[in-house]
Design a protein around this motif. Structure first.
Motif, PDB file in Angstrom:
ATOM      1  N   MET A  96      14.337  51.100  15.054  1.00  0.00           N
ATOM      2  CA  MET A  96      13.847  51.611  16.329  1.00  0.00           C
ATOM      3  C   MET A  96      12.875  50.593  16.920  1.00  0.00           C
ATOM      4  O   MET A  96      12.002  50.077  16.242  1.00  0.00           O
ATOM      5  CB  MET A  96      13.175  52.954  16.131  1.00  0.00           C
ATOM      6  CG  MET A  96      12.620  53.530  17.395  1.00  0.00           C
ATOM      7  SD  MET A  96      11.944  55.160  17.092  1.00  0.00           S
ATOM      8  CE  MET A  96      11.213  55.439  18.656  1.00  0.00           C
ATOM      9  N   THR A  97      13.060  50.319  18.180  1.00  0.00           N
ATOM     10  CA  THR A  97      12.211  49.352  18.872  1.00  0.00           C
ATOM     11  C   THR A  97      10.923  50.024  19.339  1.00  0.00           C
ATOM     12  O   THR A  97      10.943  51.135  19.862  1.00  0.00           O
ATOM     13  CB  THR A  97      12.950  48.778  20.100  1.00  0.00           C
ATOM     14  OG1 THR A  97      14.165  48.199  19.659  1.00  0.00           O
ATOM     15  CG2 THR A  97      12.115  47.740  20.805  1.00  0.00           C
ATOM     16  N   THR A  98       9.823  49.341  19.149  1.00  0.00           N
ATOM     17  CA  THR A  98       8.542  49.810  19.676  1.00  0.00           C
ATOM     18  C   THR A  98       8.324  49.094  20.998  1.00  0.00           C
ATOM     19  O   THR A  98       8.349  47.869  21.066  1.00  0.00           O
ATOM     20  CB  THR A  98       7.395  49.476  18.702  1.00  0.00           C
ATOM     21  OG1 THR A  98       7.684  50.066  17.446  1.00  0.00           O
ATOM     22  CG2 THR A  98       6.071  49.983  19.236  1.00  0.00           C
ATOM     23  N   TYR A  99       8.139  49.882  22.047  1.00  0.00           N
ATOM     24  CA  TYR A  99       7.987  49.324  23.385  1.00  0.00           C
ATOM     25  C   TYR A  99       6.512  49.142  23.720  1.00  0.00           C
ATOM     26  O   TYR A  99       5.685  49.991  23.422  1.00  0.00           O
ATOM     27  CB  TYR A  99       8.643  50.234  24.431  1.00  0.00           C
ATOM     28  CG  TYR A  99      10.130  50.399  24.207  1.00  0.00           C
ATOM     29  CD1 TYR A  99      11.000  49.335  24.405  1.00  0.00           C
ATOM     30  CD2 TYR A  99      10.655  51.609  23.795  1.00  0.00           C
ATOM     31  CE1 TYR A  99      12.355  49.470  24.198  1.00  0.00           C
ATOM     32  CE2 TYR A  99      12.013  51.750  23.582  1.00  0.00           C
ATOM     33  CZ  TYR A  99      12.861  50.687  23.785  1.00  0.00           C
ATOM     34  OH  TYR A  99      14.207  50.823  23.571  1.00  0.00           O
ATOM     35  N   TYR A 100       6.229  48.032  24.365  1.00  0.00           N
ATOM     36  CA  TYR A 100       4.881  47.778  24.846  1.00  0.00           C
ATOM     37  C   TYR A 100       4.536  48.801  25.928  1.00  0.00           C
ATOM     38  O   TYR A 100       3.418  49.313  25.990  1.00  0.00           O
ATOM     39  CB  TYR A 100       4.769  46.350  25.395  1.00  0.00           C
ATOM     40  CG  TYR A 100       3.505  46.088  26.163  1.00  0.00           C
ATOM     41  CD1 TYR A 100       2.281  45.986  25.506  1.00  0.00           C
ATOM     42  CD2 TYR A 100       3.521  45.960  27.545  1.00  0.00           C
ATOM     43  CE1 TYR A 100       1.121  45.774  26.202  1.00  0.00           C
ATOM     44  CE2 TYR A 100       2.357  45.734  28.246  1.00  0.00           C
ATOM     45  CZ  TYR A 100       1.158  45.645  27.580  1.00  0.00           C
ATOM     46  OH  TYR A 100       0.001  45.426  28.282  1.00  0.00           O
ATOM     47  N   GLU A 101       5.541  49.099  26.764  1.00  0.00           N
ATOM     48  CA  GLU A 101       5.317  50.008  27.889  1.00  0.00           C
ATOM     49  C   GLU A 101       6.667  50.500  28.401  1.00  0.00           C
ATOM     50  O   GLU A 101       7.681  49.833  28.229  1.00  0.00           O
ATOM     51  CB  GLU A 101       4.584  49.242  28.999  1.00  0.00           C
ATOM     52  CG  GLU A 101       4.059  50.060  30.142  1.00  0.00           C
ATOM     53  CD  GLU A 101       3.247  49.216  31.142  1.00  0.00           C
ATOM     54  OE1 GLU A 101       3.014  49.716  32.239  1.00  0.00           O
ATOM     55  OE2 GLU A 101       2.870  48.070  30.823  1.00  0.00           O
ATOM     56  N   GLU A 102       6.677  51.684  29.022  1.00  0.00           N
ATOM     57  CA  GLU A 102       7.858  52.162  29.729  1.00  0.00           C
ATOM     58  C   GLU A 102       7.583  51.957  31.218  1.00  0.00           C
ATOM     59  O   GLU A 102       6.556  52.394  31.730  1.00  0.00           O
ATOM     60  CB  GLU A 102       8.141  53.632  29.431  1.00  0.00           C
ATOM     61  CG  GLU A 102       8.604  53.857  28.010  1.00  0.00           C
ATOM     62  CD  GLU A 102       9.033  55.293  27.742  1.00  0.00           C
ATOM     63  OE1 GLU A 102       9.008  56.128  28.672  1.00  0.00           O
ATOM     64  OE2 GLU A 102       9.386  55.570  26.591  1.00  0.00           O
ATOM     65  N   GLU A 151      16.287  47.636  27.790  1.00  0.00           N
ATOM     66  CA  GLU A 151      15.171  46.874  27.251  1.00  0.00           C
ATOM     67  C   GLU A 151      15.029  45.551  27.990  1.00  0.00           C
ATOM     68  O   GLU A 151      16.009  44.878  28.256  1.00  0.00           O
ATOM     69  CB  GLU A 151      15.373  46.596  25.754  1.00  0.00           C
ATOM     70  CG  GLU A 151      15.396  47.835  24.914  1.00  0.00           C
ATOM     71  CD  GLU A 151      15.611  47.534  23.441  1.00  0.00           C
ATOM     72  OE1 GLU A 151      15.930  46.380  23.089  1.00  0.00           O
ATOM     73  OE2 GLU A 151      15.468  48.458  22.638  1.00  0.00           O
ATOM     74  N   LEU A 197       6.871  40.973  22.803  1.00  0.00           N
ATOM     75  CA  LEU A 197       6.785  42.263  23.484  1.00  0.00           C
ATOM     76  C   LEU A 197       8.076  42.598  24.217  1.00  0.00           C
ATOM     77  O   LEU A 197       8.783  41.721  24.725  1.00  0.00           O
ATOM     78  CB  LEU A 197       5.613  42.270  24.470  1.00  0.00           C
ATOM     79  CG  LEU A 197       4.219  42.130  23.851  1.00  0.00           C
ATOM     80  CD1 LEU A 197       3.152  42.115  24.939  1.00  0.00           C
ATOM     81  CD2 LEU A 197       3.948  43.246  22.857  1.00  0.00           C
ATOM     82  N   LYS A 220      10.572  49.125  27.994  1.00  0.00           N
ATOM     83  CA  LYS A 220      11.746  49.969  28.249  1.00  0.00           C
ATOM     84  C   LYS A 220      11.798  50.219  29.750  1.00  0.00           C
ATOM     85  O   LYS A 220      10.804  50.609  30.369  1.00  0.00           O
ATOM     86  CB  LYS A 220      11.644  51.290  27.501  1.00  0.00           C
ATOM     87  CG  LYS A 220      12.848  52.181  27.731  1.00  0.00           C
ATOM     88  CD  LYS A 220      12.821  53.408  26.870  1.00  0.00           C
ATOM     89  CE  LYS A 220      14.101  54.193  27.100  1.00  0.00           C
ATOM     90  NZ  LYS A 220      14.237  55.275  26.127  1.00  0.00           N
TER      91      LYS A 220
END
Length: 140
Positions: A1-7, A45, A53, A56
């Motif tokens: 699972m990707t961890t996003y810096y920000e949506e 993405e 970084l 999303k």
């Protein structure tokens, strides 16, 4: 699972028509990037090319601008010729006179046979018995 810096909503991103890419500022100083084609393919993405970084992108595919059409010349020729027709075109092009300085196809090609390099065993000098280490005396 990707961890996003920000949506990020796509409306908050900048679209460059010449590159067909959406960008968004990254804290490292570069830009997150995702192409219009990737978005149409369902990719959500946008990575930063300078750091690790990733954001999303929140969007609806139906709200995206349409993908640009490819050149009409390419579309007209693609897939219309049979294999035989394509081969005939290639043969006609290859038999056309050439203005280059290369030898003509009717001239015989010359081949040169190069000698093979000798193997290391062939180039090594024969062993020199005088250069071998002296034998040890028998144990007492």
């Amino acid at each position: 699972m990707t961890t996003y810096y920000e949506e990020v909503e796509i409306e908050d991103m900048t679209f460059d028509e010449s590159t067909q890419q959406y960008t968004y500022p990254c804290p490292c100083g570069d830009q997150f990037q995702v192409s219009l084609e990737e978005l149409h393919d369902g990719e959500d993405e946008a990575p930063c090319p300078s750091c690790t970084l990733v954001i999303k992108v929140i969007y609806e595919e139906e709200d995206l601008p349409p993908l640009p059409m490819e050149d009409e010349e390419d579309d007209e020729d693609y897939g219309e010729d049979s294999i035989e027709e394509t081969a005939a075109k290639v043969n006609m092009q290859s038999s056309a006179p050439s203005s280059s300085t290369a030898p003509s196809s009717s001239a015989p090609l010359s081949t040169t046979t190069l000698p093979l390099a000798p193997s290391p065993a062939q180039t090594a000098p024969p062993p020199n018995p005088a250069a071998s280490p002296p034998s040890l005396p028998p144990p007492l």
